[in-house]
Design a protein around this motif. Structure first.
Motif, PDB file in Angstrom:
ATOM      1  N   CYS A  71       0.806  -1.221   0.000  1.00  0.00           N
ATOM      2  CA  CYS A  71       0.000   0.000   0.000  1.00  0.00           C
ATOM      3  C   CYS A  71       0.838   1.270   0.000  1.00  0.00           C
ATOM      4  CB  CYS A  71      -0.933   0.006   1.209  1.00  0.00           C
ATOM      5  SG  CYS A  71      -2.159  -1.320   1.203  1.00  0.00           S
ATOM      6  N   CYS A  72       2.132   1.133   0.225  1.00  0.00           N
ATOM      7  CA  CYS A  72       2.997   2.297   0.409  1.00  0.00           C
ATOM      8  C   CYS A  72       3.131   3.104  -0.882  1.00  0.00           C
ATOM      9  CB  CYS A  72       4.379   1.831   0.867  1.00  0.00           C
ATOM     10  SG  CYS A  72       5.535   3.153   1.226  1.00  0.00           S
ATOM     11  N   GLU A 125       8.545   7.368   2.872  1.00  0.00           N
ATOM     12  CA  GLU A 125       7.537   6.372   3.218  1.00  0.00           C
ATOM     13  C   GLU A 125       8.067   4.955   3.019  1.00  0.00           C
ATOM     14  OE1 GLU A 125       4.176   6.561   4.512  1.00  0.00           O
ATOM     15  OE2 GLU A 125       5.291   8.327   5.158  1.00  0.00           O
ATOM     16  N   LEU A 126       8.808   4.725   1.947  1.00  0.00           N
ATOM     17  CA  LEU A 126       9.377   3.399   1.720  1.00  0.00           C
ATOM     18  C   LEU A 126      10.350   3.026   2.832  1.00  0.00           C
ATOM     19  CD1 LEU A 126       9.912   3.474  -2.142  1.00  0.00           C
ATOM     20  CD2 LEU A 126       8.457   1.865  -0.893  1.00  0.00           C
ATOM     21  N   THR A 179       0.204   7.324  -5.655  1.00  0.00           N
ATOM     22  CA  THR A 179       0.730   5.993  -5.955  1.00  0.00           C
ATOM     23  C   THR A 179       0.448   4.980  -4.848  1.00  0.00           C
ATOM     24  OG1 THR A 179       2.859   6.701  -5.047  1.00  0.00           O
ATOM     25  CG2 THR A 179       2.575   6.860  -7.440  1.00  0.00           C
ATOM     26  N   SER A 180      -0.306   5.366  -3.832  1.00  0.00           N
ATOM     27  CA  SER A 180      -0.631   4.448  -2.741  1.00  0.00           C
ATOM     28  C   SER A 180      -1.811   3.563  -3.131  1.00  0.00           C
ATOM     29  CB  SER A 180      -0.962   5.231  -1.470  1.00  0.00           C
ATOM     30  OG  SER A 180      -2.146   5.989  -1.658  1.00  0.00           O
ATOM     31  N   PHE A 181      -2.135   2.599  -2.256  1.00  0.00           N
ATOM     32  CA  PHE A 181      -3.325   1.771  -2.472  1.00  0.00           C
ATOM     33  C   PHE A 181      -4.146   1.733  -1.198  1.00  0.00           C
ATOM     34  CE2 PHE A 181      -5.731  -2.154  -2.111  1.00  0.00           C
ATOM     35  CZ  PHE A 181      -6.510  -2.059  -3.246  1.00  0.00           C
ATOM     36  N   VAL A 204      16.831   9.253  -2.247  1.00  0.00           N
ATOM     37  CA  VAL A 204      17.376   7.968  -2.688  1.00  0.00           C
ATOM     38  C   VAL A 204      17.158   6.917  -1.602  1.00  0.00           C
ATOM     39  CG1 VAL A 204      19.440   6.731  -3.451  1.00  0.00           C
ATOM     40  CG2 VAL A 204      19.110   9.138  -4.080  1.00  0.00           C
ATOM     41  N   VAL A 205      16.660   5.763  -1.990  1.00  0.00           N
ATOM     42  CA  VAL A 205      16.569   4.605  -1.101  1.00  0.00           C
ATOM     43  C   VAL A 205      17.721   3.679  -1.482  1.00  0.00           C
ATOM     44  CG1 VAL A 205      15.209   2.579  -0.470  1.00  0.00           C
ATOM     45  CG2 VAL A 205      14.081   4.792  -0.799  1.00  0.00           C
ATOM     46  N   ALA A 206      18.657   3.489  -0.575  1.00  0.00           N
ATOM     47  CA  ALA A 206      19.840   2.679  -0.869  1.00  0.00           C
ATOM     48  C   ALA A 206      20.201   1.859   0.355  1.00  0.00           C
ATOM     49  CB  ALA A 206      21.008   3.572  -1.288  1.00  0.00           C
ATOM     50  N   PHE A 207      20.638   0.643   0.112  1.00  0.00           N
ATOM     51  CA  PHE A 207      21.035  -0.230   1.218  1.00  0.00           C
ATOM     52  C   PHE A 207      22.035  -1.264   0.717  1.00  0.00           C
ATOM     53  CE2 PHE A 207      17.055  -1.683  -0.636  1.00  0.00           C
ATOM     54  CZ  PHE A 207      17.275  -3.035  -0.914  1.00  0.00           C
TER      55      PHE A 207
END
Length: 507
Positions: free
Chosen positions: A267-268, A274-275, A314-316, A455-458
């Motif tokens: 749903c995110c 948020e991610l 873009t959520s659900f 940026v989402v990075a891991f």
């Protein structure tokens, strides 16, 4: 490592997967013919939505016989052959089990209407229902029996009466059903409405006394004892839409379910903060019980994520499905290519929904007269329901189908995309092949990398990194020894917006 802790599992909705006899409805013959597609895709297991005999009032989730196969799909002998052939192709088989309710055509409910075994369901005698519980499909959750003398509970459609799990006969019956399918070689069960089996009629309606009651856990501890009698790591995965992560985690204790769907992630919105929040929350909820997280983008109940990701919102949310909302499908597919790299790089197991490997979008414009989801009728035609994500997937030379495919899906078919190295199908195959080959992926730890707020990075292991750019402009990649895969072309040496990269990082 336990296979299920890091598996890639592919959901098959049987009516809409592959039609083997040309009648417009998917079946076991078609599924068996397409096993090479799934093996080549690179998944580890198949999860099948219900394949049992059913009047199809709710797409097969109204089960009339838990020990047989819907004749439209095939026979029990064919199911046994499918299980053996899937195992021969290196694929495990998980099937749906629906314990909260059955079909009103089930022999038990028919007997109850004749006055026999009524305590296997929830009946109430009187002029009015005992409470004002609402059906999750809209409208009241109580309906009159045909003779008008009683009410019966159905948290979904009236054709799906709820079973009474305080009755020992109900509990014994379902343990017998589990054994029936385990004896035939299935590797596990996805439990529909896993939170809903126990009801508390003494609590106020505002407490949702038909969901997540403490008594449900003893049921699953008993089921787990049955499952653990069998070899080869058979598994349970639960479907629970619960708002409290701590309550969610209780189902995943070592003597209950192995895993459960992560709907917060589904749903995110496509938003970096948020991610990160949802990923952190998911990992934190699973850690105390030692269960692997699951990551899923689409399934048979929700708007396909290619469409969601091409919209302004873009959520659900079930209460706001955004049917017919303006959608940029090119943007949605670009984001979907990046999203599968994110989900498959995260710790735990990942679920794919049939057709997402082709980049299929939600079909919002189905003719109203063809809609079959009970949500459409129960909502008074205000909610178009779930048919749009259940349109049969395109293979190439396809005949008519029970829901019509958009004409442009010919260019998205398996045949059209096969051999095209830039296609969504090729991308999924590359992602899953690399995930299987990369020792750091699947179950295990991760560490966040700080590359800026957009940026989402891991990192995973000693030398793997996933970088996802959700900002408005290109970003520089961190120090690395090589690019393993990208979801789209780089901008020189930079990562463009809505693009993901897997790197061999420098330590």
């Amino acid at each position: 490592m336990n296979w299920w802790r890091g598996a890639a599992i592919y959901q098959v909705y049987p009516r809409s997967f592959a039609d083997g006899n040309g009648d417009g409805i998917g079946d076991l013959a078609g599924l068996r013919q397409k096993l090479p597609h799934l093996a080549e895709l690179g998944v580890d297991a198949i999860w099948l939505s219900p394949w049992y005999p059913s009047p199809m009032a709710d797409g097969g989730y109204d089960v009339a016989d838990y020990r047989d196969i819907e004749p439209v799909f095939g026979t029990l002998v064919e199911a046994e052959k499918f299980i053996a052939e899937a195992h021969g192709a290196g694929l495990r088989v998980i099937i749906d089990i629906v314990p909260n309710h059955c079909s009103d055509r089930h022999p038990w409910f028919q007997e109850a209407l004749r006055g026999q075994g009524r305590d296997r369901f929830w009946f109430h005698d009187g002029d009015f229902p005992p409470n004002d519980w609402k059906s999750r499909f809209g409208g009241p959750a109580w309906s009159r029996t045909p003779d008008g003398k009683s009410w019966y509970l159905h948290l979904y459609s009236p054709e799906q009466p709820d079973l009474n799990w305080t009755n020992p006969r109900v509990r014994a019956e379902f343990e017998s059903i589990l054994r029936f399918w385990l004896d035939r070689g299935v590797d596990g069960f996805r439990i529909d409405v896993a939170d809903g089996l126990v009801k508390d009629f003494t609590r106020p309606d505002a407490d949702t006394p038909y969901s997540d009651q403490d008594g449900v856990h003893e049921i699953y501890r008993s089921w787990r004892r049955v499952l653990d009698e069998y070899p080869d790591e058979r598994v349970f995965v639960g479907e629970m839409w619960l708002p409290d992560p701590a309550r969610f985690a209780l189902y995943l204790r070592p003597d209950e379910l192995h895993s459960a769907f992560n709907f917060d992630f589904l749903c995110c919105p496509w938003d970096p903060a948020e991610l990160r929040r949802v990923i952190d929350g998911t990992l934190a909820a699973h850690a105390p019980v030692g269960a692997p997280p699951t990551w899923v983008l689409s399934n048979h109940d929700v708007t396909r994520h290619v469409s969601r990701m091409g919209r302004a919102d873009t959520s659900f949310d079930f209460g706001r499905r955004q049917h017919l909302t303006p959608t940029d499908l090119e943007l949605g597919r670009r984001r979907a290519r990046a999203a599968i790299m994110l989900t498959t790089a995260l710790p735990g197991c990942v679920y794919l929904y049939q057709g997402e490997e082709l980049g299929l979008e939600e079909v919002d414009d189905l003719p109203d007269e063809l809609r079959q989801d009970p949500v459409w009728e129960r909502s008074g035609h205000t909610d178009r329901g779930r048919d749009g994500c259940r349109v049969p997937i395109p293979w190439g030379e396809d005949g008519p189908s029970w829901l019509p495919r958009p004409e442009h899906w010919r260019s998205l078919s398996v045949a059209a995309q096969s051999g095209d190295p830039g296609s969504m199908l090729a991308h999924y195959r590359n992602v899953l092949a690399l995930r299987r080959a990369e020792p750091s992926l699947g179950d295990g730890p991760m560490e966040w990398l700080d590359l800026g707020p957009g940026v989402v990075a891991f990192g995973r292991g000693d030398d793997f990194a996933c970088v996802l750019n959700l900002s408005d402009g290109p970003v520089a990649l961190p120090a690395h020894d090589g690019v393993l895969l990208t979801s789209g072309p780089l901008d020189g040496t930079d990562l463009p917006p809505d693009t993901a990269a897997w790197l061999r990082r420098t330590r």
